[in-house]
Design a protein around this motif. Sequence first.
Motif, mmCIF file in Angstrom:
data_model
loop_
_atom_site.group_PDB
_atom_site.id
_atom_site.type_symbol
_atom_site.label_atom_id
_atom_site.label_comp_id
_atom_site.label_asym_id
_atom_site.label_seq_id
_atom_site.Cartn_x
_atom_site.Cartn_y
_atom_site.Cartn_z
ATOM 1 N N TYR A 199 0.796 -1.115 -0.018
ATOM 2 C CA TYR A 199 -0.056 0.038 0.071
ATOM 3 C C TYR A 199 0.842 1.258 0.104
ATOM 4 C CZ TYR A 199 -2.877 -3.702 1.809
ATOM 5 O OH TYR A 199 -3.619 -4.915 1.842
ATOM 6 N N ALA A 200 0.198 2.187 -0.665
ATOM 7 C CA ALA A 200 1.141 3.574 -0.770
ATOM 8 C C ALA A 200 1.208 3.896 0.971
ATOM 9 C CB ALA A 200 0.603 4.570 -1.480
ATOM 10 N N SER A 201 2.396 4.227 1.276
ATOM 11 C CA SER A 201 2.288 4.413 2.495
ATOM 12 C C SER A 201 2.968 6.149 2.814
ATOM 13 C CB SER A 201 3.531 3.581 3.492
ATOM 14 O OG SER A 201 4.793 3.929 2.653
ATOM 15 N N ASN A 202 2.914 7.018 1.967
ATOM 16 C CA ASN A 202 3.390 8.264 2.087
ATOM 17 C C ASN A 202 2.159 9.234 1.946
ATOM 18 O OD1 ASN A 202 2.865 7.739 -0.467
ATOM 19 N ND2 ASN A 202 4.413 8.714 -1.372
ATOM 20 N N PHE A 203 0.902 8.680 2.349
ATOM 21 C CA PHE A 203 -0.064 9.713 2.319
ATOM 22 C C PHE A 203 -1.233 9.014 3.322
ATOM 23 C CE2 PHE A 203 -1.386 7.168 -1.106
ATOM 24 C CZ PHE A 203 -2.672 6.838 -0.986
ATOM 25 N N GLU A 204 -1.819 10.001 4.017
ATOM 26 C CA GLU A 204 -2.956 9.467 5.092
ATOM 27 C C GLU A 204 -4.115 9.597 4.172
ATOM 28 O OE1 GLU A 204 -2.537 12.298 8.297
ATOM 29 O OE2 GLU A 204 -3.624 13.861 6.971
ATOM 30 N N SER A 205 -5.078 8.445 4.892
ATOM 31 C CA SER A 205 -6.362 8.534 4.413
ATOM 32 C C SER A 205 -7.515 8.431 5.613
ATOM 33 C CB SER A 205 -6.446 7.141 3.384
ATOM 34 O OG SER A 205 -5.535 7.004 2.879
ATOM 35 N N ILE A 206 -8.597 9.111 5.118
ATOM 36 C CA ILE A 206 -9.595 8.797 5.976
ATOM 37 C C ILE A 206 -10.818 8.025 4.951
ATOM 38 C CG2 ILE A 206 -11.648 9.570 7.122
ATOM 39 C CD1 ILE A 206 -9.846 11.717 8.160
ATOM 40 N N TYR A 207 -11.097 6.812 5.326
ATOM 41 C CA TYR A 207 -12.252 5.905 4.847
ATOM 42 C C TYR A 207 -13.421 6.045 5.284
ATOM 43 C CZ TYR A 207 -7.758 3.770 2.646
ATOM 44 O OH TYR A 207 -6.711 3.345 2.244
ATOM 45 N N ASN A 208 -14.522 6.041 4.444
ATOM 46 C CA ASN A 208 -15.774 6.213 4.934
ATOM 47 C C ASN A 208 -16.759 4.745 4.755
ATOM 48 O OD1 ASN A 208 -17.772 7.899 5.868
ATOM 49 N ND2 ASN A 208 -16.284 9.384 4.652
ATOM 50 N N LYS A 209 -17.459 4.244 5.756
ATOM 51 C CA LYS A 209 -18.135 3.044 5.340
ATOM 52 C C LYS A 209 -19.544 3.143 6.300
ATOM 53 C CE LYS A 209 -17.898 -2.042 6.049
ATOM 54 N NZ LYS A 209 -17.795 -2.767 4.831
ATOM 55 N N HIS A 210 -20.733 2.982 5.428
ATOM 56 C CA HIS A 210 -22.013 2.870 6.123
ATOM 57 C C HIS A 210 -22.278 1.278 6.549
ATOM 58 C CE1 HIS A 210 -23.439 6.691 4.988
ATOM 59 N NE2 HIS A 210 -22.364 6.837 4.160
ATOM 60 N N LEU A 211 -22.540 1.405 7.816
ATOM 61 C CA LEU A 211 -22.816 0.218 8.647
ATOM 62 C C LEU A 211 -24.274 0.128 9.256
ATOM 63 C CD1 LEU A 211 -19.632 -0.702 10.799
ATOM 64 C CD2 LEU A 211 -20.500 -1.971 8.903
ATOM 65 N N TYR A 212 -24.879 -0.983 9.321
ATOM 66 C CA TYR A 212 -25.908 -1.174 10.198
ATOM 67 C C TYR A 212 -25.784 -2.054 11.629
ATOM 68 C CZ TYR A 212 -30.931 -1.532 11.033
ATOM 69 O OH TYR A 212 -32.019 -1.669 11.938
ATOM 70 N N LEU A 213 -25.700 -1.536 12.660
ATOM 71 C CA LEU A 213 -25.152 -2.444 13.633
ATOM 72 C C LEU A 213 -26.157 -1.974 15.038
ATOM 73 C CD1 LEU A 213 -22.621 -3.977 13.900
ATOM 74 C CD2 LEU A 213 -21.581 -2.572 15.243
ATOM 75 N N GLU A 214 -26.334 -2.998 15.612
ATOM 76 C CA GLU A 214 -27.140 -2.713 16.850
ATOM 77 C C GLU A 214 -28.365 -2.119 16.564
ATOM 78 O OE1 GLU A 214 -24.617 -1.546 20.002
ATOM 79 O OE2 GLU A 214 -23.962 -3.492 20.195
ATOM 80 N N GLY A 215 -29.197 -2.082 15.529
ATOM 81 C CA GLY A 215 -30.431 -1.230 15.234
ATOM 82 C C GLY A 215 -30.085 0.206 14.847
ATOM 83 N N LYS A 216 -28.881 0.453 14.419
ATOM 84 C CA LYS A 216 -28.344 1.910 14.275
ATOM 85 C C LYS A 216 -27.848 1.768 12.915
ATOM 86 C CE LYS A 216 -28.011 3.698 18.676
ATOM 87 N NZ LYS A 216 -27.608 2.816 19.656
ATOM 88 N N GLN A 217 -28.065 2.876 12.222
ATOM 89 C CA GLN A 217 -27.259 3.293 10.840
ATOM 90 C C GLN A 217 -26.188 4.096 11.285
ATOM 91 O OE1 GLN A 217 -29.333 2.204 7.987
ATOM 92 N NE2 GLN A 217 -27.411 2.421 7.165
ATOM 93 N N ASN A 225 -22.408 5.965 10.394
ATOM 94 C CA ASN A 225 -21.230 6.409 9.427
ATOM 95 C C ASN A 225 -20.087 6.358 9.963
ATOM 96 O OD1 ASN A 225 -20.289 7.743 6.957
ATOM 97 N ND2 ASN A 225 -20.292 9.640 8.102
ATOM 98 N N LEU A 226 -19.141 5.274 9.468
ATOM 99 C CA LEU A 226 -17.990 5.110 10.112
ATOM 100 C C LEU A 226 -16.808 5.687 9.330
ATOM 101 C CD1 LEU A 226 -15.876 3.233 11.969
ATOM 102 C CD2 LEU A 226 -16.091 1.452 10.108
ATOM 103 N N GLU A 227 -15.864 6.314 9.987
ATOM 104 C CA GLU A 227 -14.676 6.918 9.426
ATOM 105 C C GLU A 227 -13.609 6.180 9.892
ATOM 106 O OE1 GLU A 227 -14.885 11.490 8.900
ATOM 107 O OE2 GLU A 227 -16.654 11.234 9.993
ATOM 108 N N ILE A 228 -12.611 5.738 9.003
ATOM 109 C CA ILE A 228 -11.555 5.250 9.560
ATOM 110 C C ILE A 228 -10.267 5.957 8.995
ATOM 111 C CG2 ILE A 228 -10.035 3.046 9.573
ATOM 112 C CD1 ILE A 228 -12.452 1.430 9.038
ATOM 113 N N TYR A 229 -9.544 6.403 10.167
ATOM 114 C CA TYR A 229 -8.033 7.001 9.776
ATOM 115 C C TYR A 229 -6.860 6.083 9.763
ATOM 116 C CZ TYR A 229 -4.363 10.300 10.573
ATOM 117 O OH TYR A 229 -3.167 10.956 10.518
#
Length: 202
Positions: free
Chosen positions: A32-50, A52-56
Amino acid sequence: MNDVKLAVLGGEGTGKSALTVRFLTKRFIGEYASNFESIYNKHLYLEGKQLNLEIYDPCSQKAKCSLASELHWADGFVIVYDISDRSSFASAKALIYRIREPPTSHCKRAVESAVLLVGNKQDLCHVREVGWEEGRKLALDNRCQFCELSAAEQSLEVETMFIRIIKDILTNFKLKEKRRSSGSKSMAKLINNVFGKRRKSV
Ligand code: GDP
Ligand code: MG
């Protein structure tokens, strides 16, 4: 919709990007390219809730920075070390201590952050330098969850690990909400006591 912010931290080459990409795509890509930072987005349905997950996923150099902005931004942390690299365990330890440092008064947290310590590259256990017990102890001593796994070989385990930390974050959200509402209730009581009494004495 609930926003959940998760930071994946750890030494260079421990597999932060591999774990993140494995969770998001169920695939393992060797480099993986290691010279830049990323924030990924993922929509999840968990414990009855919608959710919006952001992973740094930071770039490698960033791991050496002060961390102040990450600590402020994230609701929870995945701290990664490589079981075949002892120095990465020392980095993970330093990160955990930093996260668990007593808060300064101006940025007090109502509830301690959720942290999950991950010993990655379990497939390399023939060249292991950090014992399972050591990892577990570091986690236990610092109120973190713990697991060992392999981003290269395990898809389900990686998913389970991310879901575990997200559930801990949701539990913390509920705790915070509870404290806030009981806090405002006791404030109402206090106001009522003070002004109620005054009114009586007038
Ligand atoms: P990062 O710097 O923490 O983001 O690490 P990367 O995700 O870029 O991974 C660093 C190197 O370790 C790459 O060559 C990956 O292919 C490799 N790697 C990542 N996870 C594993 C794993 O579970 N097992 C093995 N054997 N190699 C891995
Ligand atoms: Mg990376």
